[in-house]
Design a protein around this motif. Structure first.
Motif, PDB file in Angstrom:
ATOM      1  N   PRO A 266      34.170   3.309 -45.469  1.00 38.62           N
ATOM      2  CA  PRO A 266      32.850   2.728 -45.164  1.00 38.62           C
ATOM      3  C   PRO A 266      31.910   3.180 -44.230  1.00 38.62           C
ATOM      4  O   PRO A 266      30.649   3.262 -44.498  1.00 38.62           O
ATOM      5  N   ASN A 267      32.389   4.086 -43.039  1.00 37.08           N
ATOM      6  CA  ASN A 267      31.611   4.861 -42.324  1.00 37.08           C
ATOM      7  C   ASN A 267      30.796   5.954 -42.682  1.00 37.08           C
ATOM      8  O   ASN A 267      31.544   6.933 -42.813  1.00 37.08           O
ATOM      9  N   PRO A 268      29.487   5.956 -42.950  1.00 34.56           N
ATOM     10  CA  PRO A 268      28.658   7.113 -43.224  1.00 34.56           C
ATOM     11  C   PRO A 268      28.882   8.409 -42.384  1.00 34.56           C
ATOM     12  O   PRO A 268      28.649   9.308 -42.472  1.00 34.56           O
ATOM     13  N   TRP A 269      29.215   8.022 -41.018  1.00 34.50           N
ATOM     14  CA  TRP A 269      29.267   9.037 -39.948  1.00 34.50           C
ATOM     15  C   TRP A 269      30.691   9.927 -39.920  1.00 34.50           C
ATOM     16  O   TRP A 269      30.886  10.666 -39.336  1.00 34.50           O
ATOM     17  N   LEU A 270      31.624   9.390 -40.838  1.00 38.74           N
ATOM     18  CA  LEU A 270      32.931   9.811 -41.084  1.00 38.74           C
ATOM     19  C   LEU A 270      32.857  11.399 -41.637  1.00 38.74           C
ATOM     20  O   LEU A 270      31.974  11.443 -42.995  1.00 38.74           O
ATOM     21  N   SER A 271      33.512  12.221 -41.291  1.00 38.66           N
ATOM     22  CA  SER A 271      33.593  13.672 -41.854  1.00 38.66           C
ATOM     23  C   SER A 271      34.970  13.923 -42.521  1.00 38.66           C
ATOM     24  O   SER A 271      35.946  14.297 -41.502  1.00 38.66           O
ATOM     25  N   PRO A 272      35.491  13.965 -43.443  1.00 44.17           N
ATOM     26  CA  PRO A 272      36.932  14.300 -43.774  1.00 44.17           C
ATOM     27  C   PRO A 272      37.163  15.704 -43.410  1.00 44.17           C
ATOM     28  O   PRO A 272      38.538  15.773 -42.873  1.00 44.17           O
ATOM     29  N   PHE A 273      36.350  16.402 -43.611  1.00 43.73           N
ATOM     30  CA  PHE A 273      36.651  17.968 -43.069  1.00 43.73           C
ATOM     31  C   PHE A 273      36.868  17.792 -41.305  1.00 43.73           C
ATOM     32  O   PHE A 273      37.854  18.735 -41.075  1.00 43.73           O
ATOM     33  N   GLU A 274      36.122  17.242 -40.995  1.00 48.13           N
ATOM     34  CA  GLU A 274      36.632  17.350 -39.374  1.00 48.13           C
ATOM     35  C   GLU A 274      37.438  16.220 -39.061  1.00 48.13           C
ATOM     36  O   GLU A 274      38.352  16.633 -38.043  1.00 48.13           O
ATOM     37  N   GLU A 275      37.720  15.288 -39.772  1.00 50.42           N
ATOM     38  CA  GLU A 275      39.172  14.536 -39.569  1.00 50.42           C
ATOM     39  C   GLU A 275      40.249  15.413 -39.726  1.00 50.42           C
ATOM     40  O   GLU A 275      41.272  15.395 -38.867  1.00 50.42           O
ATOM     41  N   PHE A 276      40.347  16.322 -40.636  1.00 49.18           N
ATOM     42  CA  PHE A 276      41.285  17.085 -40.967  1.00 49.18           C
ATOM     43  C   PHE A 276      41.614  18.437 -39.615  1.00 49.18           C
ATOM     44  O   PHE A 276      42.671  18.526 -39.384  1.00 49.18           O
ATOM     45  N   GLN A 277      40.556  18.903 -39.528  1.00 53.16           N
ATOM     46  CA  GLN A 277      40.534  19.728 -38.212  1.00 53.16           C
ATOM     47  C   GLN A 277      41.121  19.176 -36.969  1.00 53.16           C
ATOM     48  O   GLN A 277      41.928  19.551 -36.374  1.00 53.16           O
ATOM     49  N   ARG A 278      40.492  17.929 -36.801  1.00 53.52           N
ATOM     50  CA  ARG A 278      41.195  17.302 -35.423  1.00 53.52           C
ATOM     51  C   ARG A 278      42.487  16.711 -35.565  1.00 53.52           C
ATOM     52  O   ARG A 278      43.367  16.896 -34.547  1.00 53.52           O
ATOM     53  N   PHE A 279      43.072  16.379 -36.718  1.00 48.98           N
ATOM     54  CA  PHE A 279      44.421  16.051 -37.148  1.00 48.98           C
ATOM     55  C   PHE A 279      45.422  17.178 -36.657  1.00 48.98           C
ATOM     56  O   PHE A 279      46.550  16.865 -36.206  1.00 48.98           O
ATOM     57  N   LYS A 280      45.166  18.432 -36.748  1.00 45.64           N
ATOM     58  CA  LYS A 280      46.072  19.626 -36.624  1.00 45.64           C
ATOM     59  C   LYS A 280      46.226  19.661 -34.880  1.00 45.64           C
ATOM     60  O   LYS A 280      47.147  20.532 -34.680  1.00 45.64           O
ATOM     61  N   THR A 281      45.147  18.981 -34.357  1.00 46.98           N
ATOM     62  CA  THR A 281      45.462  19.239 -32.729  1.00 46.98           C
ATOM     63  C   THR A 281      46.447  18.125 -32.214  1.00 46.98           C
ATOM     64  O   THR A 281      46.643  18.127 -31.049  1.00 46.98           O
ATOM     65  N   HIS A 282      47.096  17.304 -32.973  1.00 46.60           N
ATOM     66  CA  HIS A 282      47.858  16.202 -32.617  1.00 46.60           C
ATOM     67  C   HIS A 282      48.781  16.836 -31.707  1.00 46.60           C
ATOM     68  O   HIS A 282      49.603  17.828 -32.074  1.00 46.60           O
ATOM     69  N   PRO A 283      49.543  16.256 -30.544  1.00 52.31           N
ATOM     70  CA  PRO A 283      50.414  16.878 -29.657  1.00 52.31           C
ATOM     71  C   PRO A 283      51.666  16.936 -30.353  1.00 52.31           C
ATOM     72  O   PRO A 283      52.508  17.979 -30.188  1.00 52.31           O
ATOM     73  N   SER A 284      52.082  16.133 -31.414  1.00 55.51           N
ATOM     74  CA  SER A 284      53.347  16.152 -32.236  1.00 55.51           C
ATOM     75  C   SER A 284      53.207  17.575 -33.271  1.00 55.51           C
ATOM     76  O   SER A 284      54.322  17.890 -33.916  1.00 55.51           O
ATOM     77  N   LEU A 285      52.020  18.039 -33.397  1.00 54.44           N
ATOM     78  CA  LEU A 285      52.020  18.776 -34.669  1.00 54.44           C
ATOM     79  C   LEU A 285      51.331  20.370 -34.336  1.00 54.44           C
ATOM     80  O   LEU A 285      51.813  21.203 -34.908  1.00 54.44           O
ATOM     81  N   ARG A 286      50.508  20.239 -32.911  1.00 58.54           N
ATOM     82  CA  ARG A 286      50.040  21.888 -33.070  1.00 58.54           C
ATOM     83  C   ARG A 286      50.879  22.815 -32.552  1.00 58.54           C
ATOM     84  O   ARG A 286      50.540  24.024 -33.190  1.00 58.54           O
ATOM     85  N   GLY A 287      52.192  22.461 -32.136  1.00 60.13           N
ATOM     86  CA  GLY A 287      53.113  23.497 -32.037  1.00 60.13           C
ATOM     87  C   GLY A 287      53.570  24.043 -33.153  1.00 60.13           C
ATOM     88  O   GLY A 287      53.972  25.345 -33.311  1.00 60.13           O
ATOM     89  N   MET A 288      53.365  23.659 -34.532  1.00 61.42           N
ATOM     90  CA  MET A 288      53.849  24.232 -35.699  1.00 61.42           C
ATOM     91  C   MET A 288      52.805  25.155 -36.184  1.00 61.42           C
ATOM     92  O   MET A 288      53.224  26.271 -36.724  1.00 61.42           O
ATOM     93  N   PHE A 289      51.687  25.041 -35.528  1.00 59.68           N
ATOM     94  CA  PHE A 289      50.716  26.247 -35.945  1.00 59.68           C
ATOM     95  C   PHE A 289      50.245  26.976 -34.928  1.00 59.68           C
ATOM     96  O   PHE A 289      49.932  28.273 -35.248  1.00 59.68           O
ATOM     97  N   GLU A 290      50.692  26.894 -33.645  1.00 57.62           N
ATOM     98  CA  GLU A 290      50.297  27.925 -32.452  1.00 57.62           C
ATOM     99  C   GLU A 290      51.111  29.021 -32.654  1.00 57.62           C
ATOM    100  O   GLU A 290      52.161  29.163 -33.120  1.00 57.62           O
ATOM    101  N   GLY A 291      50.398  30.343 -32.579  1.00 58.06           N
ATOM    102  CA  GLY A 291      50.897  31.501 -32.771  1.00 58.06           C
ATOM    103  C   GLY A 291      50.648  31.937 -34.144  1.00 58.06           C
ATOM    104  O   GLY A 291      51.081  33.124 -34.517  1.00 58.06           O
TER     105      GLY A 291
END
Length: 545
Positions: A266-291
């Protein structure tokens, strides 16, 4: 303009994805088994088979086992068996391991590049006698004097931005068929016209969609666990927005990571692309991608409505199969096996129809589907996606009741909301979302992402993102909804820029960035954007998606 040439076939299939290729192979199998001539053509708008294919993807082999039982011996690119499933609920700082829903059990399934699977299927189709034409976009449905579909025509090549032929102009080709199978994928541009012309959705609920964004990463060996599968729900999405993620560990130290957002948000300010980019920075996930390093990116829409939203599947001269009809199993997060099965069932019904030599609609395609495991499977999960129209918590409770207690046999069928484009609230009624700037390591901007999709469009051609009314983007979308097209597009196609001559802002359409996800066609609140095919072969060129 020069007159178009015509080619005649018994069956023309529009789309070289899993459903179209499965239909083509099954038609030729039946022709060989019965000694009945049946000429089949597959038309694919991508530069090659697989170029526009994007999916997670974890494949359930049920349909493939039926179509090509010896697929292993024939070298099908299903090389990574699923070994472990995990399901997490994400809070902002942490994660909670959740019980695995029965539909997410991937024992016996394979993690694949669906593009490579389609390339292999195309090889099997050609070996069986199918003519496959990639790089040719079906731009027009052809009708006979009685109003029945008689085939399709490819778009002209070498048309300039002004709509006039250039010196390189080549007219399109008419591909005429006794039956045409439409396998265009989600929100097919020709299928849209068929739905309206034959009123195919009059007895169906409005289709509901999601947008899926995906990246392919190469990570350090210590971060990689071949065959592991992780799905998440929760953060960063608000509880009134349906969605979640997947992480699939392929071979060669690669991880496919994706994020899906329901387009009924419902929120027109939401950006699916930006939500995806933010998702990868979660503390439980970021270590999978670092390096590691990101090596591919893409996006596409998904038809999530299930049985309630299926249109009428037949009309004079043609049928609908695969994701263009809406056969995705949302709780399983899988649509390849269901798409293939729909194509196979359609092929059998079409083949018998042709042998009878009758005209009109293919009479028993729908009945055959209803007698198949495909229909039973979708009926058993019909209430899961619409449960979440009430929000995350109510959705989890209702989905759990339906799946774990009633096991898909509820005596009721839940309804979806209305069309996704009607779900947006006015901008002033919603809280603005401030997204962090990309760091260039885990999170990225749109333009660098589009670069990885290998997207290319010939610049001197008519824009394939057409506006019914050029004043609406500023007068309505920007004024009332904050210009949501600048946020829901995952490729930076739409941007509002200052224009002194216009006395304010205007919408600029960067059509060369388009990755053919169709989100704009779906989510535009005024349905002012109409996505049509560009010149054949243009668009993304996904290597391993």
């Amino acid at each position: 303009m020069s007159e178009r040439e015509a080619m005649e076939f018994d069956v023309v299939i529009v789309g070289g994805g899993p459903s179209g290729l499965a239909a083509a192979i099954r038609l030729r199998q039946l022709a060989e088994q019965t000694g009945t001539p049946c000429s089949v053509c597959v038309l694919e708008k991508g530069s090659e088979i697989g170029a526009h294919i994007l999916s997670g993807a974890v494949i359930e082999t049920r349909a493939l086992d039926e179509l090509i039982p010896d697929w292993k011996a024939k070298g099908a690119p299903l090389n990574v068996a699923a070994t472990e499933d995990r399901f997490w609920f994400l809070t902002e700082p942490n994660h909670i391991r959740m019980p695995l829903p029965p539909t997410m059990n991937n024992h016996g399934n394979y993690i694949v590049s669906l593009g490579n699977v389609c390339r292999w299927l195309a090889e099997q189709a050609e070996a069986a006698g199918v003519e496959v034409y990639a790089g040719f976009a079906a731009a027009e449905v052809l009708y006979d004097e009685q109003g029945a579909v008689r085939g399709v025509a490819t778009g002209d090549m070498g048309i300039g931005k002004d709509g006039q032929p250039t010196p390189a102009h080549t007219p399109g080709v008419e591909l005429l068929a006794r039956v045409t199978i439409f396998a265009e994928g989600c929100r097919g541009s020709l299928t849209k016209g068929l739905l309206a012309r034959y009123d195919l959705t009059k007895d169906a609920q409005p289709q509901t969609y999601g947008i899926g964004l995906k990246e392919l990463w190469e990570v350090p060996p210590e971060n990689h666990h071949q065959g592991h599968i992780l799905h998440t729900i929760g953060w960063p999405l608000p509880t009134n927005t349906y969605g979640g993620s997947f992480l699939y560990h392929l071979d060669n130290n690669q991880i496919a990571v994706g994020f899906v957002v329901g387009l009924d948000y419902p929120n027109p300010w939401l950006s699916p692309f930006e939500e995806f980019q933010r998702f990868k920075t979660h503390p439980s996930l970021r270590g999978m991608f670092e390096g590691g390093r990101r090596i591919a990116y893409g996006a596409r829409a998904l038809a999530e409505g299930g049985l309630q939203s299926l249109p009428k599947l037949t009309f004079p001269g043609g049928v609908l199969v695969g994701d263009t009809a809406g056969f995705l199993n949302v709780p399983k997060i899988k649509g390849t096996h269901t798409a293939m099965k729909s194509g196979m069932v359609a092929a059998e019904a079409v083949f018998d129809h042709l042998r009878r030599g009758t005209a009109g609609e293919v009479p028993d395609y729908t009945a055959r589907l209803q007698d198949s495991w495909l229909w039973s499977e979708l009926r058993g999960v019909r209430n899961i996606r619409p449960a979440f129209r009430h929000g995350l918590w109510a959705g989890l409770a209702l989905a759990g009741l339906d799946a774990l207690v009633l096991r898909g046999h509820a005596p009721w069928t839940l309804s979806h909301h209305g069309a996704d484009h009607d779900s947006l609230k006015k901008a002033e009624a919603c809280e603005k979302i401030t997204y962090p700037k990309p760091d260039g390591k885990l999170s990225f901007d749109r333009l660098s992402s589009v670069f990885l999709s290998n997207t290319n469009h010939e610049e001197n051609q008519p824009c394939h993102l057409t506006l019914k009314d050029a004043t609406v983007p500023v007068a309505v979308n920007l004024a009332l909804y904050g210009g949501p097209e600048a946020r829901y597009c995952p490729a930076g196609v739409y941007e509002f820029i200052d224009d002194a001559a216009a006395g304010g802002q205007r919408l600029q359409i960067n059509a060369q960035n388009c990755v053919h996800c169709k989100t704009c066609d779906i989510k535009d609140p005024t349905q002012n954007i109409n996505w049509v095919v560009p010149q054949g072969g243009d668009g993304p060129n996904y290597p391993n998606m």
